[in-house]
Motif scaffolding. Structure first.
Motif, PDB file in Angstrom:
ATOM      1  N   SER A  18       0.831  -1.197   0.000  1.00 30.56           N
ATOM      2  CA  SER A  18       0.000   0.000   0.000  1.00 30.56           C
ATOM      3  C   SER A  18       0.864   1.244   0.000  1.00 30.56           C
ATOM      4  O   SER A  18       1.797   1.364   0.798  1.00 30.56           O
ATOM      5  N   PRO A  19       0.576   2.193  -0.898  1.00 32.51           N
ATOM      6  CA  PRO A  19       1.370   3.426  -0.926  1.00 32.51           C
ATOM      7  C   PRO A  19       1.008   4.328   0.249  1.00 32.51           C
ATOM      8  O   PRO A  19      -0.071   4.222   0.821  1.00 32.51           O
ATOM      9  N   SER A  20       1.906   5.205   0.576  1.00 32.17           N
ATOM     10  CA  SER A  20       1.595   6.216   1.582  1.00 32.17           C
ATOM     11  C   SER A  20       0.541   7.160   1.000  1.00 32.17           C
ATOM     12  O   SER A  20       0.305   7.178  -0.213  1.00 32.17           O
ATOM     13  N   VAL A  21      -0.057   7.961   1.844  1.00 33.89           N
ATOM     14  CA  VAL A  21      -1.056   8.930   1.381  1.00 33.89           C
ATOM     15  C   VAL A  21      -0.426   9.861   0.358  1.00 33.89           C
ATOM     16  O   VAL A  21      -1.012  10.143  -0.700  1.00 33.89           O
ATOM     17  N   GLU A  22       0.784  10.335   0.644  1.00 37.46           N
ATOM     18  CA  GLU A  22       1.454  11.249  -0.284  1.00 37.46           C
ATOM     19  C   GLU A  22       1.722  10.585  -1.633  1.00 37.46           C
ATOM     20  O   GLU A  22       1.507  11.189  -2.692  1.00 37.46           O
ATOM     21  N   ASP A  23       2.184   9.331  -1.586  1.00 34.54           N
ATOM     22  CA  ASP A  23       2.448   8.615  -2.833  1.00 34.54           C
ATOM     23  C   ASP A  23       1.146   8.369  -3.606  1.00 34.54           C
ATOM     24  O   ASP A  23       1.124   8.424  -4.838  1.00 34.54           O
ATOM     25  N   TRP A  24       0.061   8.097  -2.868  1.00 30.42           N
ATOM     26  CA  TRP A  24      -1.217   7.859  -3.515  1.00 30.42           C
ATOM     27  C   TRP A  24      -1.701   9.138  -4.218  1.00 30.42           C
ATOM     28  O   TRP A  24      -2.118   9.104  -5.374  1.00 30.42           O
ATOM     29  N   TYR A  25      -1.594  10.271  -3.533  1.00 33.89           N
ATOM     30  CA  TYR A  25      -2.002  11.536  -4.152  1.00 33.89           C
ATOM     31  C   TYR A  25      -1.147  11.843  -5.382  1.00 33.89           C
ATOM     32  O   TYR A  25      -1.644  12.339  -6.392  1.00 33.89           O
ATOM     33  N   LYS A  26       0.132  11.555  -5.294  1.00 32.75           N
ATOM     34  CA  LYS A  26       1.013  11.776  -6.444  1.00 32.75           C
ATOM     35  C   LYS A  26       0.586  10.899  -7.614  1.00 32.75           C
ATOM     36  O   LYS A  26       0.526  11.352  -8.762  1.00 32.75           O
ATOM     37  N   LEU A  27       0.262   9.639  -7.323  1.00 35.01           N
ATOM     38  CA  LEU A  27      -0.198   8.727  -8.361  1.00 35.01           C
ATOM     39  C   LEU A  27      -1.495   9.235  -8.992  1.00 35.01           C
ATOM     40  O   LEU A  27      -1.666   9.204 -10.219  1.00 35.01           O
ATOM     41  N   VAL A  28      -2.399   9.726  -8.154  1.00 36.40           N
ATOM     42  CA  VAL A  28      -3.668  10.275  -8.653  1.00 36.40           C
ATOM     43  C   VAL A  28      -3.398  11.470  -9.563  1.00 36.40           C
ATOM     44  O   VAL A  28      -3.937  11.566 -10.669  1.00 36.40           O
ATOM     45  N   LYS A  29      -2.552  12.386  -9.110  1.00 37.61           N
ATOM     46  CA  LYS A  29      -2.246  13.578  -9.916  1.00 37.61           C
ATOM     47  C   LYS A  29      -1.558  13.204 -11.220  1.00 37.61           C
ATOM     48  O   LYS A  29      -1.895  13.734 -12.284  1.00 37.61           O
ATOM     49  N   ASP A  30      -0.576  12.307 -11.147  1.00 39.67           N
ATOM     50  CA  ASP A  30       0.158  11.899 -12.354  1.00 39.67           C
ATOM     51  C   ASP A  30      -0.787  11.239 -13.359  1.00 39.67           C
ATOM     52  O   ASP A  30      -0.702  11.499 -14.568  1.00 39.67           O
ATOM     53  N   THR A  31      -1.670  10.396 -12.863  1.00 40.31           N
ATOM     54  CA  THR A  31      -2.631   9.734 -13.747  1.00 40.31           C
ATOM     55  C   THR A  31      -3.583  10.754 -14.358  1.00 40.31           C
ATOM     56  O   THR A  31      -3.896  10.704 -15.552  1.00 40.31           O
ATOM     57  N   PHE A  32      -4.012  11.697 -13.538  1.00 38.88           N
ATOM     58  CA  PHE A  32      -4.906  12.762 -14.014  1.00 38.88           C
ATOM     59  C   PHE A  32      -4.225  13.554 -15.131  1.00 38.88           C
ATOM     60  O   PHE A  32      -4.801  13.774 -16.201  1.00 38.88           O
ATOM     61  N   LEU A  33      -2.990  13.969 -14.885  1.00 38.30           N
ATOM     62  CA  LEU A  33      -2.267  14.778 -15.867  1.00 38.30           C
ATOM     63  C   LEU A  33      -2.010  14.009 -17.161  1.00 38.30           C
ATOM     64  O   LEU A  33      -2.008  14.581 -18.246  1.00 38.30           O
ATOM     65  N   ALA A  34      -1.806  12.708 -17.034  1.00 39.65           N
ATOM     66  CA  ALA A  34      -1.498  11.895 -18.219  1.00 39.65           C
ATOM     67  C   ALA A  34      -2.731  11.598 -19.057  1.00 39.65           C
ATOM     68  O   ALA A  34      -2.608  11.296 -20.251  1.00 39.65           O
ATOM     69  N   THR A  35      -3.914  11.692 -18.477  1.00 44.83           N
ATOM     70  CA  THR A  35      -5.099  11.241 -19.212  1.00 44.83           C
ATOM     71  C   THR A  35      -6.192  12.286 -19.377  1.00 44.83           C
ATOM     72  O   THR A  35      -6.928  12.244 -20.358  1.00 44.83           O
ATOM     73  N   ASN A  36      -6.327  13.199 -18.432  1.00 44.62           N
ATOM     74  CA  ASN A  36      -7.508  14.061 -18.422  1.00 44.62           C
ATOM     75  C   ASN A  36      -7.668  14.879 -19.703  1.00 44.62           C
ATOM     76  O   ASN A  36      -8.733  14.877 -20.318  1.00 44.62           O
ATOM     77  N   ASP A  37      -6.616  15.563 -20.121  1.00 43.03           N
ATOM     78  CA  ASP A  37      -6.740  16.420 -21.298  1.00 43.03           C
ATOM     79  C   ASP A  37      -6.815  15.632 -22.604  1.00 43.03           C
ATOM     80  O   ASP A  37      -7.433  16.078 -23.560  1.00 43.03           O
TER      81      ASP A  37
END
Ligand code: SF4
Length: 124
Positions: A28-47
């Protein structure tokens, strides 16, 4: 039958039988790592294509013998509202993490039985 609607949804989709998904069971990732993963995934796919959401609705009234899902068996429908409230809080938490407005490409409802609430409505 609406053939265009059938063609639209007759595509391979991700298979969600567990949440969190298997890669996160042992590590399980830390909260910080999880948020980073969420942001990175968002940036890679949202637009480019938009994001996909999976909403886990774990409740079923009875257990199927072949079930491999992360489910909770209950006939107590009082669990619905608190659970949905928690899902909405989680969504608010993610909205604060996203660096922009989400473009939602698809929503997957899994379970559990996503119609658990409908079952209650139809019985009343
Ligand atoms: S999650 Fe699906 S397979 Fe499992 S008990 Fe519920 S309806 Fe049956």
């Amino acid at each position: 039958m609406d053939i265009q609607l059938t063609r639209k949804y007759n595509v391979a989709g991700p298979r969600y039988t567990s949440y969190p998904t298997v890669p996160y069971w042992d590590n399980s990732p830390s909260v910080e790592d999880w948020y980073k993963l969420v942001k990175d995934t968002f940036l890679a796919t949202n637009d480019k294509e938009g994001i996909s959401l999976y909403i886990h609705l774990p409740f079923c009234e009875s257990l199927c013998t072949y079930c491999g899902c992360n489910t909770r068996i209950t006939v107590n429908h009082a669990v619905e509202v608190p659970y949905i409230d928690t899902v909405l809080k989680e969504w608010e938490m993610y909205l604060k993490q996203f660096p922009g407005k989400p473009r939602i490409k698809e929503i997957h409802l899994g379970g559990g039985t996503p119609t658990f609430s409908v079952v209650k409505i139809s019985k009343n």
